[in-house]
Structures are given as C-alpha cells and as structure tokens.
Design a protein around this motif. Structure first.
Motif, PDB file in Angstrom:
ATOM      1  N   GLU A  19       0.796  -1.749  -0.251  1.00 44.44           N
ATOM      2  CA  GLU A  19       0.029   0.252   0.468  1.00 44.44           C
ATOM      3  C   GLU A  19       0.205   1.570   0.487  1.00 44.44           C
ATOM      4  O   GLU A  19       0.560   2.410  -0.690  1.00 44.44           O
ATOM      5  CB  GLU A  19      -0.972   0.194   1.072  1.00 44.44           C
ATOM      6  N   GLU A  20       2.186   1.289   0.244  1.00 40.34           N
ATOM      7  CA  GLU A  20       2.649   2.474   1.721  1.00 40.34           C
ATOM      8  C   GLU A  20       3.765   2.330   1.318  1.00 40.34           C
ATOM      9  O   GLU A  20       3.492   1.223   2.274  1.00 40.34           O
ATOM     10  CB  GLU A  20       2.038   3.551   2.047  1.00 40.34           C
ATOM     11  N   PRO A  21       5.063   3.097   1.617  1.00 45.49           N
ATOM     12  CA  PRO A  21       6.529   2.571   1.968  1.00 45.49           C
ATOM     13  C   PRO A  21       6.014   3.136   3.836  1.00 45.49           C
ATOM     14  O   PRO A  21       4.703   3.460   4.083  1.00 45.49           O
ATOM     15  CB  PRO A  21       6.927   3.734   1.307  1.00 45.49           C
ATOM     16  N   LEU A  22       6.894   1.995   4.868  1.00 41.72           N
ATOM     17  CA  LEU A  22       6.176   2.274   6.602  1.00 41.72           C
ATOM     18  C   LEU A  22       7.366   1.881   6.569  1.00 41.72           C
ATOM     19  O   LEU A  22       8.870   1.970   5.987  1.00 41.72           O
ATOM     20  CB  LEU A  22       5.969   0.867   6.698  1.00 41.72           C
ATOM     21  N   SER A  23       7.926   2.656   7.972  1.00 43.99           N
ATOM     22  CA  SER A  23       9.071   2.735   8.611  1.00 43.99           C
ATOM     23  C   SER A  23       9.708   1.071   9.384  1.00 43.99           C
ATOM     24  O   SER A  23       8.740   0.676   9.494  1.00 43.99           O
ATOM     25  CB  SER A  23       8.928   3.925   9.752  1.00 43.99           C
ATOM     26  N   TRP A  24      10.855   1.474   9.364  1.00 46.36           N
ATOM     27  CA  TRP A  24      10.936  -0.236   9.697  1.00 46.36           C
ATOM     28  C   TRP A  24       9.733  -0.277  11.689  1.00 46.36           C
ATOM     29  O   TRP A  24       9.471  -1.253  11.429  1.00 46.36           O
ATOM     30  CB  TRP A  24      12.197   0.148  11.253  1.00 46.36           C
ATOM     31  N   GLU A  25       9.599   0.638  12.659  1.00 47.21           N
ATOM     32  CA  GLU A  25       8.736   0.731  13.615  1.00 47.21           C
ATOM     33  C   GLU A  25       7.266   0.131  13.018  1.00 47.21           C
ATOM     34  O   GLU A  25       6.332  -0.772  13.525  1.00 47.21           O
ATOM     35  CB  GLU A  25       8.619   2.098  13.760  1.00 47.21           C
ATOM     36  N   GLU A  26       6.825   0.977  11.985  1.00 45.35           N
ATOM     37  CA  GLU A  26       5.511   0.678  11.173  1.00 45.35           C
ATOM     38  C   GLU A  26       5.870  -1.106  10.377  1.00 45.35           C
ATOM     39  O   GLU A  26       4.466  -1.515  11.057  1.00 45.35           O
ATOM     40  CB  GLU A  26       4.899   1.865  10.101  1.00 45.35           C
ATOM     41  N   LEU A  27       6.711  -0.917   9.828  1.00 49.14           N
ATOM     42  CA  LEU A  27       6.884  -2.003   9.450  1.00 49.14           C
ATOM     43  C   LEU A  27       6.645  -3.692  10.665  1.00 49.14           C
ATOM     44  O   LEU A  27       5.733  -4.302  10.415  1.00 49.14           O
ATOM     45  CB  LEU A  27       7.976  -2.675   7.919  1.00 49.14           C
ATOM     46  N   VAL A  28       7.375  -3.429  11.414  1.00 51.74           N
ATOM     47  CA  VAL A  28       7.537  -4.692  12.295  1.00 51.74           C
ATOM     48  C   VAL A  28       5.474  -4.122  13.076  1.00 51.74           C
ATOM     49  O   VAL A  28       5.598  -5.750  13.403  1.00 51.74           O
ATOM     50  CB  VAL A  28       8.167  -3.686  14.202  1.00 51.74           C
ATOM     51  N   GLU A  29       5.017  -3.209  13.589  1.00 46.87           N
ATOM     52  CA  GLU A  29       4.295  -3.450  14.195  1.00 46.87           C
ATOM     53  C   GLU A  29       2.722  -3.543  13.085  1.00 46.87           C
ATOM     54  O   GLU A  29       2.362  -4.269  13.451  1.00 46.87           O
ATOM     55  CB  GLU A  29       3.386  -2.053  14.294  1.00 46.87           C
ATOM     56  N   ALA A  30       3.669  -3.415  11.830  1.00 48.58           N
ATOM     57  CA  ALA A  30       2.444  -4.588  11.239  1.00 48.58           C
ATOM     58  C   ALA A  30       2.454  -6.437  10.808  1.00 48.58           C
ATOM     59  O   ALA A  30       1.988  -6.243  10.995  1.00 48.58           O
ATOM     60  CB  ALA A  30       2.919  -4.087   9.266  1.00 48.58           C
ATOM     61  N   VAL A  31       3.814  -6.323  11.397  1.00 54.85           N
ATOM     62  CA  VAL A  31       4.085  -8.223  10.975  1.00 54.85           C
ATOM     63  C   VAL A  31       3.314  -8.221  12.498  1.00 54.85           C
ATOM     64  O   VAL A  31       2.603  -9.746  12.602  1.00 54.85           O
ATOM     65  CB  VAL A  31       5.407  -8.326  11.206  1.00 54.85           C
ATOM     66  N   VAL A  32       3.959  -7.895  13.610  1.00 53.10           N
ATOM     67  CA  VAL A  32       3.385  -8.359  15.167  1.00 53.10           C
ATOM     68  C   VAL A  32       1.751  -8.247  14.941  1.00 53.10           C
ATOM     69  O   VAL A  32       1.165  -9.011  15.816  1.00 53.10           O
ATOM     70  CB  VAL A  32       4.520  -7.261  16.108  1.00 53.10           C
ATOM     71  N   GLY A  33       1.501  -6.989  14.609  1.00 54.03           N
ATOM     72  CA  GLY A  33      -0.225  -6.929  15.307  1.00 54.03           C
ATOM     73  C   GLY A  33      -0.630  -7.630  14.640  1.00 54.03           C
ATOM     74  O   GLY A  33      -1.294  -8.885  15.162  1.00 54.03           O
ATOM     75  N   ASP A  34      -0.660  -8.900  13.376  1.00 56.27           N
ATOM     76  CA  ASP A  34      -0.895  -9.870  12.525  1.00 56.27           C
ATOM     77  C   ASP A  34      -0.773 -10.575  13.390  1.00 56.27           C
ATOM     78  O   ASP A  34      -1.700 -11.491  13.863  1.00 56.27           O
ATOM     79  CB  ASP A  34      -0.724  -9.708  11.578  1.00 56.27           C
ATOM     80  N   PHE A  35       0.208 -11.110  13.836  1.00 61.41           N
ATOM     81  CA  PHE A  35       1.002 -12.175  14.702  1.00 61.41           C
ATOM     82  C   PHE A  35       0.531 -12.317  16.393  1.00 61.41           C
ATOM     83  O   PHE A  35      -0.505 -13.075  16.900  1.00 61.41           O
ATOM     84  CB  PHE A  35       2.274 -11.847  15.287  1.00 61.41           C
ATOM     85  N   GLU A  36       0.058 -11.185  16.912  1.00 65.87           N
ATOM     86  CA  GLU A  36      -1.316 -10.374  17.673  1.00 65.87           C
ATOM     87  C   GLU A  36      -2.698 -10.920  17.624  1.00 65.87           C
ATOM     88  O   GLU A  36      -3.232 -11.628  18.393  1.00 65.87           O
ATOM     89  CB  GLU A  36      -0.811  -9.940  18.255  1.00 65.87           C
ATOM     90  N   ASP A  37      -3.272 -10.636  16.386  1.00 67.51           N
ATOM     91  CA  ASP A  37      -4.557 -11.439  16.494  1.00 67.51           C
ATOM     92  C   ASP A  37      -4.581 -12.354  16.150  1.00 67.51           C
ATOM     93  O   ASP A  37      -5.483 -12.911  16.825  1.00 67.51           O
ATOM     94  CB  ASP A  37      -5.051 -10.577  14.753  1.00 67.51           C
ATOM     95  N   GLN A  38      -3.409 -13.108  15.503  1.00 65.25           N
ATOM     96  CA  GLN A  38      -3.845 -14.900  15.284  1.00 65.25           C
ATOM     97  C   GLN A  38      -3.474 -15.808  16.812  1.00 65.25           C
ATOM     98  O   GLN A  38      -4.508 -16.440  17.060  1.00 65.25           O
ATOM     99  CB  GLN A  38      -2.571 -15.152  14.439  1.00 65.25           C
ATOM    100  N   LEU A  39      -2.422 -14.729  17.760  1.00 61.88           N
ATOM    101  CA  LEU A  39      -2.435 -15.084  18.988  1.00 61.88           C
ATOM    102  C   LEU A  39      -4.018 -15.546  20.548  1.00 61.88           C
ATOM    103  O   LEU A  39      -3.909 -16.245  20.678  1.00 61.88           O
ATOM    104  CB  LEU A  39      -1.379 -14.670  19.762  1.00 61.88           C
ATOM    105  N   GLU A  40      -4.700 -14.519  19.756  1.00 64.49           N
ATOM    106  CA  GLU A  40      -5.652 -14.301  20.503  1.00 64.49           C
ATOM    107  C   GLU A  40      -6.722 -15.174  20.014  1.00 64.49           C
ATOM    108  O   GLU A  40      -7.492 -15.647  20.819  1.00 64.49           O
ATOM    109  CB  GLU A  40      -6.209 -12.837  20.808  1.00 64.49           C
TER     110      GLU A  40
END
Length: 126
Positions: A79-100
């Motif tokens: 969709e758009e360029p992401l900073s390192w922090e935004e990219l980590v959040e995008a990947v980790v956020g998906d993991f947190e949803d799956q964990l829940e």
C-alpha cells in the motif's frame, strides 16, 4: 521490551547462512534482527488449522514455497512505504491477532484457561 538480552547460537549450512545474510541485507537489517524476526514469524506460522495439534516445522529448515515473512512484508508494503517501526507493528500486530484467536480456541476446547491467581494462562489438567 526489556533491555536484558541473551545470546542464542545455532549452526546452519553455509549456503543457508549466506541466503539469510542476503535477505537481511535486502531488508536493511542485521543478521541478528533478521533471524529474530524470522523465528517470531515462523512461530506464528505453526497454527492449529483444523486439528488440536500444532503443525510441525520442516526439520530440514527449507521453505520451498518461499519465506512466509517475506510474503507478509510484501503485503504490508503493497500500500505504502513504512518505517522500520511501522513494518514491525504490521507484522507483529498480525501475530497478536492470531495469538488471541488461538487462545480463544484453546479455551473453547478446554485445553487452557486464564488463572488470575497464577498470573496468566495455564494448561487444563487432563
């Protein structure tokens, strides 16, 4: 996250280490960052899909279908360029949803429960 870090060592074939280093370089990551991220992504990939048992990782370490982390990174960046922090959040956020979702499913099947006295989730004795 705590600043208390520990070292972990592993031994892999030279070709695999070279591939990992190449991927890390492409992503602008150190090899340590890349391996840490890859391990977390891999753990996320071992889901309960349809059975009560988690999938077993390929003992050879090969991934003929491509790196799941690479797929998720590409999707996040589509969709758009992401900073390192935004990219980590995008990947980790998906993991947190799956964990829940996984925790909810395990509780629904009475395999785990949240125990406030013990300060977290516990396995249900069989």
């Amino acid at each position: 996250m705590s600043d208390d870090r520990r070292s972990v060592k592993t031994y892999v074939p030279a070709e695999q280490k070279d591939r990992w280093q190449g991927h890390a370089d492409e992503l602008g990551m150190s090899q340590s960052e890349f391996v840490r991220t890859m391990v977390q992504a891999g753990r996320r990939g071992f889901s309960i899909g349809g059975s009560e048992k988690a999938a077993e990782p390929d003992p050879s370490g090969s991934d003929p279908e491509g790196n799941d982390l690479e797929t998720r990174v590409e999707a996040a960046l589509s969709e758009e360029p992401l900073s390192w922090e935004e990219l980590v959040e995008a990947v980790v956020g998906d993991f947190e949803d799956q964990l829940e979702e996984t925790l909810d499913a395990l509780q629904d099947h009475n395999r785990i429960r949240y125990n406030g006295r013990k300060g977290g989730y516990t396995l249900v004795d069989e």
